[in-house]
Design an enzyme around this catalytic site. Sequence first.
Site, PDB file in Angstrom:
ATOM      1  N   ARG A  59       0.861  -1.185   0.000  1.00 58.74           N
ATOM      2  CA  ARG A  59       0.000   0.000   0.000  1.00 58.74           C
ATOM      3  C   ARG A  59       0.895   1.233   0.000  1.00 58.74           C
ATOM      4  NH1 ARG A  59       2.373   2.021   3.681  1.00 58.74           N
ATOM      5  NH2 ARG A  59       0.784   3.619   3.725  1.00 58.74           N
ATOM      6  N   GLY A  60       0.248   2.406  -0.124  1.00 60.60           N
ATOM      7  CA  GLY A  60       1.018   3.635  -0.320  1.00 60.60           C
ATOM      8  C   GLY A  60       1.132   3.840  -1.824  1.00 60.60           C
ATOM      9  N   ALA A  61       0.805   5.061  -2.283  1.00 61.03           N
ATOM     10  CA  ALA A  61       0.656   5.284  -3.721  1.00 61.03           C
ATOM     11  C   ALA A  61       1.874   4.850  -4.556  1.00 61.03           C
ATOM     12  CB  ALA A  61       0.309   6.757  -3.960  1.00 61.03           C
ATOM     13  N   ARG A 102      -7.558  -0.846  -6.884  1.00 59.32           N
ATOM     14  CA  ARG A 102      -7.928   0.246  -5.968  1.00 59.32           C
ATOM     15  C   ARG A 102      -8.164   1.506  -6.808  1.00 59.32           C
ATOM     16  NH1 ARG A 102      -4.377   1.075  -0.655  1.00 59.32           N
ATOM     17  NH2 ARG A 102      -6.307   2.063   0.066  1.00 59.32           N
ATOM     18  N   GLN A 211      -2.229   2.723   9.943  1.00 57.52           N
ATOM     19  CA  GLN A 211      -0.946   2.766   9.227  1.00 57.52           C
ATOM     20  C   GLN A 211       0.091   3.576  10.015  1.00 57.52           C
ATOM     21  OE1 GLN A 211      -3.910   3.120   7.765  1.00 57.52           O
ATOM     22  NE2 GLN A 211      -3.920   2.458   5.645  1.00 57.52           N
ATOM     23  N   ASP A 252      -1.998  10.574  -2.371  1.00 62.24           N
ATOM     24  CA  ASP A 252      -2.376   9.510  -3.309  1.00 62.24           C
ATOM     25  C   ASP A 252      -2.733  10.060  -4.684  1.00 62.24           C
ATOM     26  OD1 ASP A 252      -3.089   8.494  -0.430  1.00 62.24           O
ATOM     27  OD2 ASP A 252      -2.653   6.775  -1.717  1.00 62.24           O
ATOM     28  N   ASN A 262      -5.391  12.449   0.221  1.00 62.01           N
ATOM     29  CA  ASN A 262      -4.511  11.580   1.022  1.00 62.01           C
ATOM     30  C   ASN A 262      -5.388  10.821   2.015  1.00 62.01           C
ATOM     31  OD1 ASN A 262      -1.844  10.629   1.689  1.00 62.01           O
ATOM     32  ND2 ASN A 262      -1.969  11.800   3.572  1.00 62.01           N
ATOM     33  N   LYS A 263      -4.741  10.009   2.809  1.00 60.34           N
ATOM     34  CA  LYS A 263      -5.442   9.150   3.783  1.00 60.34           C
ATOM     35  C   LYS A 263      -6.475   9.936   4.585  1.00 60.34           C
ATOM     36  CE  LYS A 263      -5.194   5.643   4.286  1.00 60.34           C
ATOM     37  NZ  LYS A 263      -6.172   4.749   3.606  1.00 60.34           N
TER      38      LYS A 263
HETATM   39  O1  MRU Z   1      -4.623   3.075   2.110  1.00 60.10           O
HETATM   40  P1  MRU Z   1      -3.140   3.291   2.005  1.00 60.10           P
HETATM   41  O2  MRU Z   1      -2.386   2.758   3.181  1.00 60.10           O
HETATM   42  O3  MRU Z   1      -2.593   2.814   0.679  1.00 60.10           O
HETATM   43  O4  MRU Z   1      -2.976   4.868   2.025  1.00 60.10           O
HETATM   44  C1  MRU Z   1      -1.694   5.421   1.946  1.00 60.10           C
HETATM   45  C2  MRU Z   1      -1.677   6.892   2.058  1.00 60.10           C
HETATM   46  O5  MRU Z   1      -2.692   7.533   2.131  1.00 60.10           O
HETATM   47  C3  MRU Z   1      -0.335   7.563   2.013  1.00 60.10           C
HETATM   48  O6  MRU Z   1      -0.319   8.693   2.830  1.00 60.10           O
HETATM   49  C4  MRU Z   1      -0.078   8.001   0.561  1.00 60.10           C
HETATM   50  O7  MRU Z   1      -0.178   6.902  -0.310  1.00 60.10           O
HETATM   51  C5  MRU Z   1       1.231   8.635   0.397  1.00 60.10           C
HETATM   52  S1  MRU Z   1       2.460   7.367   0.380  1.00 60.10           S
HETATM   53  C6  MRU Z   1       3.949   7.769   0.048  1.00 60.10           C
END
Ligand code: MRU
Length: 370
Positions: A59-61, A102, A211, A252, A262-263
Amino acid sequence: MHSSPSHGTDLLPATVAWLGARPGRVRLLEQTLLPLETRFLELETVPQMVDAIRRLAVRGAPAIGVAAGYGALLGVQHMVRASTAELVQRLVEDCRTLVAARPTAVNLFWALERMESAGKAAHARGLDAAAALDTLFAEAEAIHREDADQCRRMGELGAPYVPDGVAVLTHCNAGALATGGMGTALAPIYVAHSQGKRVSVYADETRPLLQGARLTAWELSQAGVPVTLITDNMAARVMSEGRVGAVFVGSDRIAANGDVCNKIGTFGVAVLARHHNLPFYVVAPTSTFDPTVPTGAEIPIEEREPEEVTEGFGRRTAPTGVRVYNPAFDVTPAELVTAIITEAGVIERPDRTRVLELLSRARHRALAAG
Ligand code: MRU
């Protein structure tokens, strides 16, 4: 495939790696088990990769983009004796499957578009399937390598913004675990720390999937950066007590006008930062920008299972049958963002003109570099 110097992140296991020559496998750090267990998945098929992305094993963009690039290879890597047309048709189908894993992080679409274009270009050049596979493999590796380089560059450009002697606050995980390198929002923190600044971090735990608690607190501790964990509803208190000097988050997807997705919970942190007169920095590579969406309102926001809220991590904490709304992301309006730090430069007070200017400069530079 982490590039050096890694500023403490070399102590962390790689989030994504290609194993073996070809045909090979994709190794992913299984992030749902952290921090209790460091276990790896070895994936051999496209459906396995889709499942890993959906379950947030990766996970994470940026990490999703890197994993998807390798994922696109998994389905076609055995087709050495097929025609290139057949190979490309299969690649396009696999990319369509992967893209649906996703909906919010644009790096997923961006990486798959790169893989698809590389396949089509190989076909147009008349390459046979074996040579086309070579170019696809090189493209997936390039996506990974470029991500690691961009993380390091964002770290260098962002380090001067990290305050010395007062903590920063971060939300979710935008570190090495979320990328193919040393992270986005955490990269300036790692670099500033390695430069000898007195750096420390308050990590929001980040409900519902934690996270911040499971991943950010873990990776910063492993890398030797002092970190203090708080629950999300403590951020206002921490700011009002003067415990933090700035906020650093990842993204993201960033719209053409600089709105930042973002999250979930990031928007609230940005409002709090503005109230307390604290700079709010977004750190993201140019691959996270989506100039096709004019504003954040057009960004599709993933909604996830109610169980993540009602019985996260196994124990039920809400009445059975209660209605739940569980958006995984939110949008912070550009006007709350002090600056967006990218590998191609820093956009202060982002708006449409400044965002498009930076993207066009980055594109010209990339074309000039070949
Ligand atoms: O649902 P996730 O864990 O994939 O969400 C991740 C985030 O929102 C991060 O802050 C975002 O991807 C930036 S990662 C370098």
